[in-house]
Structure formats: structure tokens, C-alpha cells
Design an enzyme around this catalytic site. Structure first.
Site, PDB file in Angstrom:
ATOM      1  N   ASP A  82       0.813  -1.205   0.000  1.00  0.00           N
ATOM      2  CA  ASP A  82       0.000   0.000   0.000  1.00  0.00           C
ATOM      3  C   ASP A  82       0.856   1.268   0.000  1.00  0.00           C
ATOM      4  O   ASP A  82       2.084   1.214   0.159  1.00  0.00           O
ATOM      5  CB  ASP A  82      -0.917   0.016   1.226  1.00  0.00           C
ATOM      6  CG  ASP A  82      -2.020  -1.028   1.129  1.00  0.00           C
ATOM      7  OD1 ASP A  82      -2.366  -1.431   0.007  1.00  0.00           O
ATOM      8  OD2 ASP A  82      -2.529  -1.448   2.192  1.00  0.00           O
ATOM      9  N   TYR A  94       7.471 -10.071   6.638  1.00  0.00           N
ATOM     10  CA  TYR A  94       7.358  -8.621   6.803  1.00  0.00           C
ATOM     11  C   TYR A  94       7.974  -8.221   8.145  1.00  0.00           C
ATOM     12  O   TYR A  94       8.022  -9.025   9.092  1.00  0.00           O
ATOM     13  CB  TYR A  94       5.895  -8.179   6.791  1.00  0.00           C
ATOM     14  CG  TYR A  94       5.270  -8.096   5.421  1.00  0.00           C
ATOM     15  CD1 TYR A  94       5.167  -6.882   4.754  1.00  0.00           C
ATOM     16  CD2 TYR A  94       4.766  -9.229   4.794  1.00  0.00           C
ATOM     17  CE1 TYR A  94       4.571  -6.789   3.504  1.00  0.00           C
ATOM     18  CE2 TYR A  94       4.182  -9.158   3.548  1.00  0.00           C
ATOM     19  CZ  TYR A  94       4.084  -7.936   2.903  1.00  0.00           C
ATOM     20  OH  TYR A  94       3.497  -7.863   1.659  1.00  0.00           O
TER      21      TYR A  94
END
Length: 274
Positions: free
Chosen positions: A55, A111
Site C-alpha cells: 500500500d 514482513y
């Protein structure tokens, strides 16, 4: 020939990774650079695809992209980087089969979320243990009304490590839901700040009987760290590209340390009344 690249980007000035008309994106800059370098003829024939969408504001250390090239000798990091802006770069490459899909063929993704603050780390780690394994993460995801799908996912690893003024949350899974990682971080900080008890996590994971919306943690702290395949492509690291990236971001890291200290000088400490 099909080529895969390992790319990194500092996501602050990008409207996400996926190409969007009229907006600055990672894929948009990469396709422009590939064409300018002579590695591809046009966007359609290149058929570029990525391992995952990030994003607006999210960063990457090792995002994987693949594309068809008309000139493999020009589809290498040092050449591509000469056409890219400084906030996105390639650092390794591999020849891959025509059927290689960087998203569908991935077996695990890692992540890292970086945050600072005063939290009870032991409680955060207790909460993290509850999140490990397979659960329904509906309460930890942004609802996708257009493409509803299963919200069950399996978290293989969730580590919380503390550095000097910094907390690193590392998470590994095969796949994630939209905003899932950032909402998990929010949940961990709510527990770590004492605003929620540890067993609240169990409620959040019981999506059939409990529903609560929480805000995702800010995008600025999230980094797409790594991705694995089976079999793994035979990656070739471009030493020249790596040296230039390391030099640039070593200087940037030092500069931001100074800026951070400067920002601290602006904090007004009020005297407590006697």
C-alpha cells in the site's frame, strides 16, 4: 526470456507498488526504467507481475517482480538502476521459467514492522503467541466487498525484538489479508500499552462470535522483507548495485539519525508545579 528481479524501495513517495493511472507507483517507475534501458519493448509484452501488492507508504527490501525481456543483457540491476529514481532499486536477478509466477508460487513471505514507544514487551509477546498458528483473521483485515474470500490464514512466525528505542515485529506466513499485518501490530500495541488485556486477542480471533474494528498501524513502519520459493530461483546478486545502494542508505540513515535528534530539541518539557 523471463527474468525475475529482487527490488527494494523506500515507499514514502509512492502511491503503493501496483501501477495506477496518473499516480507515482513502484511498478510504474520500474516499467519506465525497463523501457528506457532497452530491456523491454512495451508494457504489454513485458507482462510484469509482482509477488505482492504494498500500500501507499509501505517499503520493501526484497520485493520480487518478473517480466519478459527482449534483451537479457540489459535486464540486470546495474543497468536498470541507472534509469530508476533513488527511492527504488534492483539488486539481484535470475532467469526463470515462462510459467514462473512471483505471487502464486511463493511459499512464505516475511514482513517487518518497526515502531517506537513505551510498551510492556512481555505482554506483547504473550499476545503474539496467541496469534501464531491458523486462525480466522477477519477482525484483523480490511473487508474486501468486491472480492470476498476466506479470512483464515496461518502465521508461522511472530517475533518481537527490542533495540535501542526501537521495537521490531517480524512476521512470516504464506499469505496475508489486506491490512492484516498493520492491524496485528495495532493489537499488539494495545495490549502492550495496557489498553487491552492479553486474552482480548483470543476474542479477536473468534470472528464467528466477536467483531471489533481496529485501525491499522501507520504504513511508515512496514517493510516487505523477504519471500521464498520452492524451488528457489538461482539468484545472482549484482555487487555493483548492492554497493551503491548500501552507500546511499548508509548516508541516509546517518542523516535521519541527526534529523531525529534535531526533532527532539523541539519538544517542550513543561515544569511540574511544585
Amino acid at each position: 526470456m523471463k527474468i525475475a528481479l529482487k527490488i527494494g524501495y523506500e515507499g514514502t513517495a509512492f502511491f503503493g507498488s501496483q501501477i495506477q493511472p496518473e499516480l507515482r507507483t513502484v511498478e510504474g517507475e520500474l516499467l519506465k526504467a525497463l523501457k528506457e534501458a532497452g530491456a523491454i519493448e512495451d508494457v504489454e509484452s513485458a507482462d510484469l507481475s509482482s509477488a505482492g501488492r504494498t500500500d501507499t507508504g509501505v517499503h520493501a527490501f526484497s520485493q520480487i517482480v518478473s517480466f519478459y525481456t527482449v534483451n537479457p543483457g540489459l535486464a540486470i540491476p546495474r543497468v536498470i538502476n541507472s534509469k530508476l529514481p533513488r527511492d527504488v532499486w534492483a539488486w539481484a536477478y535470475a532467469e526463470v521459467p515462462d510459467d514462473f509466477d512471483p505471487r502464486r508460487h511463493a511459499v512464505r513471505r516475511k514482513y517487518r514492522y518497526i515502531l517506537s514507544g513505551d510498551y510492556d514487551i512481555s505482554k506483547m509477546r504473550e499476545a503474539a503467541k496467541l496469534i501464531l498458528g491458523e486462525h480466522d483473521f477477519a477482525n484483523f483485515a480490511k473487508k474486501d466487498k468486491k472480492n470476498p474470500r476466506s479470512t483464515v490464514r496461518r502465521i508461522e512466525k511472530l517475533d518481537i525484538r527490542v533495540g535501542t528505542g526501537i521495537i521490531r515485529v517480524d512476521i512470516e506466513a504464506n499469505a496475508y489479508l489486506w491490512n492484516m499485518i498493520r492491524k496485528i501490530v495495532t493489537a499488539l500495541t494495545l495490549v502492550g500499552s495496557g489498553l487491552r488485556p492479553v486474552d482480548w486477542i483470543e476474542q479477536m480471533l473468534d470472528a464467528d462470535n466477536y467483531e471489533e474494528g481496529i485501525e491499522p498501524a501507520p504504513a511508515v513502519g512496514l517493510v516487505f522483507m523477504d519471500i521464498w520459493y520452492d524451488p528457489e530461483p538461482e539468484w545472482i546478486m549484482d555487487g555493483y548495485a548492492v554497493r551503491h545502494v548500501n552507500e546511499h542508505y548508509t548516508k541516509e540513515a546517518e542523516r535521519h539519525k541527526v534529523i531525529s535528534t534535531v526533532m527532539e530539541q523541539f519538544i517542550i518539557h513543561e515544569k511540574k508545579p511544585e
